[in-house]
Design a protein around this motif. Structure first.
Motif, mmCIF file in Angstrom:
data_model
loop_
_atom_site.group_PDB
_atom_site.id
_atom_site.type_symbol
_atom_site.label_atom_id
_atom_site.label_comp_id
_atom_site.label_asym_id
_atom_site.label_seq_id
_atom_site.Cartn_x
_atom_site.Cartn_y
_atom_site.Cartn_z
ATOM 1 N N ARG A 1 0.748 -1.301 -0.025
ATOM 2 C CA ARG A 1 0.042 -0.057 0.029
ATOM 3 C C ARG A 1 0.933 1.301 0.169
ATOM 4 N N ALA B 1 0.980 3.908 -3.087
ATOM 5 C CA ALA B 1 0.780 5.259 -2.939
ATOM 6 C C ALA B 1 1.892 6.360 -3.263
ATOM 7 N N PHE C 1 1.837 6.377 -6.824
ATOM 8 C CA PHE C 1 0.906 7.231 -7.405
ATOM 9 C C PHE C 1 0.882 8.517 -7.353
ATOM 10 N N GLY C 2 1.580 8.823 -6.127
ATOM 11 C CA GLY C 2 1.951 10.379 -5.963
ATOM 12 C C GLY C 2 2.972 11.057 -6.980
#
Length: 428
Positions: free
Chosen positions: A7, A11, A14-15
């Motif tokens: 996770r 994340a 993604f950022g």
């Protein structure tokens, strides 16, 4: 949630993908709309878009991204990302206090270098984040992980493209650029938290090691296959936003359609593609997603006959869903051929070829649209995309869809083998 958990890693990727896409969307999406409204021709817009060339030329400095800081315990790719994101923030904040509209029209001697600087920063940051991703994702995570990254890119496209256009229309360039600068800061806390493992002493980043990539078997066929995959979808890139401008739509509505609606469609497509790769595997997903991509590209013909906005919007959004749905597969297969200790070089060589092919497709689409009309470009795109199914029979073999054992170790695996952290069901 530990910093080696799936996770956290997803994340982080993604950022980074979201924020690094914002300046590119500003140049490739928002800028053409403002230029077209000021009366610029499609060919002129295409020429000004050459400021994006650093995204294709970054292959020449990608080895330095691998080499500089390779022995640093701070993390070589993490160090690059912190520095480059900082420069992006400062550059956008300074740009907010200039006369942006004048720089884009009457003062291009200032505007072109400024856009080129943003392009270089974003391209180099993109090189470092892709290298980080190669090491973060295990082979069985690359489909879903690249789906997450692609969704992040589409959100960044939404913010830097359509949302920025609407914000400029309602407020000012100053506020829009300051908000974008603030958004680029968002992934930096996660970059600071992530502990990038040091390079193993046996892994040398030398010129010989970097050029060893070109000695791999069947490489020429693979690179030709990559290039062919990128040409078809890019032939409509200039046509879609220009279509709305030519029909007299307000800039705010164009921003809503080409920035928000299409970006959301793309984000959904990226997530869908990642899930499909996980369930079908790379080879079967290639054929399924290429057929989907071709069908979605053909939907652009709806824009030539759509009597109302519903069909028009569908004809503009569906291509983004189909094209972006195939992107995670492309990125995952590039990662499959990227070695961790020279990940920036290996990934960028392949990705640069994709981008150069995209530029060729972009130019081809502009010429076709200018000489034969947009309908001809809308027919060409799906046909060229379908052609990759035929090319696959001659250029790639079943083993080419499988991860290379040489690239099968991720940072998460390294952390586990050293006992520095544990991945629990809750973490993953």
């Amino acid at each position: 949630m530990t910093t080696s958990s799936r996770r956290f890693r997803f994340a982080l990727l993604f950022g980074l993908a979201m924020t690094e896409m914002m300046p590119i969307a500003l140049i490739s999406q928002a800028l053409p709309l403002f230029l077209r409204r000021s009366g610029a021709s499609l060919q002129a817009i295409g020429l000004i878009s050459l400021v994006l060339l650093p995204r294709a030329l970054k292959v020449f400095w990608a080895p330095f991204v691998d080499r500089i800081g390779a022995s640093s315990r701070f993390g070589r790719y993490r160090l690059w990302l912190l520095c480059l994101h900082g420069l992006l923030v400062v550059s956008l904040a300074l740009g907010a206090f200039t006369d942006v509209e004048a720089w884009l029209t009457t003062k291009l001697t200032f505007g072109i270098p400024a856009l080129l600087w943003l392009s270089i920063l974003s391209a180099t940051a993109d090189t470092a984040s892709h290298a980080l991703a190669v090491n973060l994702l295990a082979p069985d995570e690359r489909g879903s992980g690249n789906g997450v990254q692609t969704a992040g890119m589409m959100l960044g496209s939404l913010v830097g493209g359509g949302a920025l256009v609407m914000l400029v229309e309602q407020t000012s360039w100053k506020l829009a650029l300051l908000l974008m600068a603030g958004a680029i800061l968002l992934p930096l806390p996660a970059v600071l938290l992530y502990q990038e493992p040091p390079l193993a002493s046996a892994q040398h980043v030398t010129a010989r090691e970097i050029f060893a990539f070109f000695k791999r078997p069947r490489l020429g066929r693979w690179l030709l296959f990559l290039g062919l995959m990128a040409i078809g979808p890019s032939t409509i890139d200039i046509c879609l936003p220009s279509l709305l401008v030519d029909r007299g739509y307000a800039l705010s509505e164009i921003g809503l359609v080409m920035g928000v609606i299409t970006s959301l469609a793309g984000a959904a497509g990226g997530a869908f593609g990642g899930v499909l790769i996980k369930h079908l595997g790379r080879e079967r997903a290639f054929y399924a997603l290429t057929l989907l991509c071709s069908a979605c590209l053909a939907s652009t013909l709806l824009t030539r006959m759509a009597p109302g906005r519903a069909l028009l919007y569908a004809g503009l959004a569906l291509p983004y869903f189909g094209v972006v749905a195939r992107a995670p597969l492309l990125y995952a297969m590039i990662m499959d051929r990227s070695r961790g200790h020279v990940a920036s070089s290996d990934y960028t060589v392949q990705f640069t070829l994709v981008q150069i092919s995209g530029f060729l497709g972009l130019g081809l689409g502009g010429v076709i649209a200018e000489q034969l009309g947009m309908t001809a470009a809308f027919v060409t795109a799906p046909l060229l995309t379908l052609g990759t199914l035929v090319a696959a029979k001659y250029l790639v073999a079943p083993q080419d869809f499988q991860p290379d054992p040489e690239t099968a170790t991720s940072d998460a695996d390294t952390a586990l083998s050293r006992g520095s952290s544990a991945l629990t069901p809750a973490d993953s």
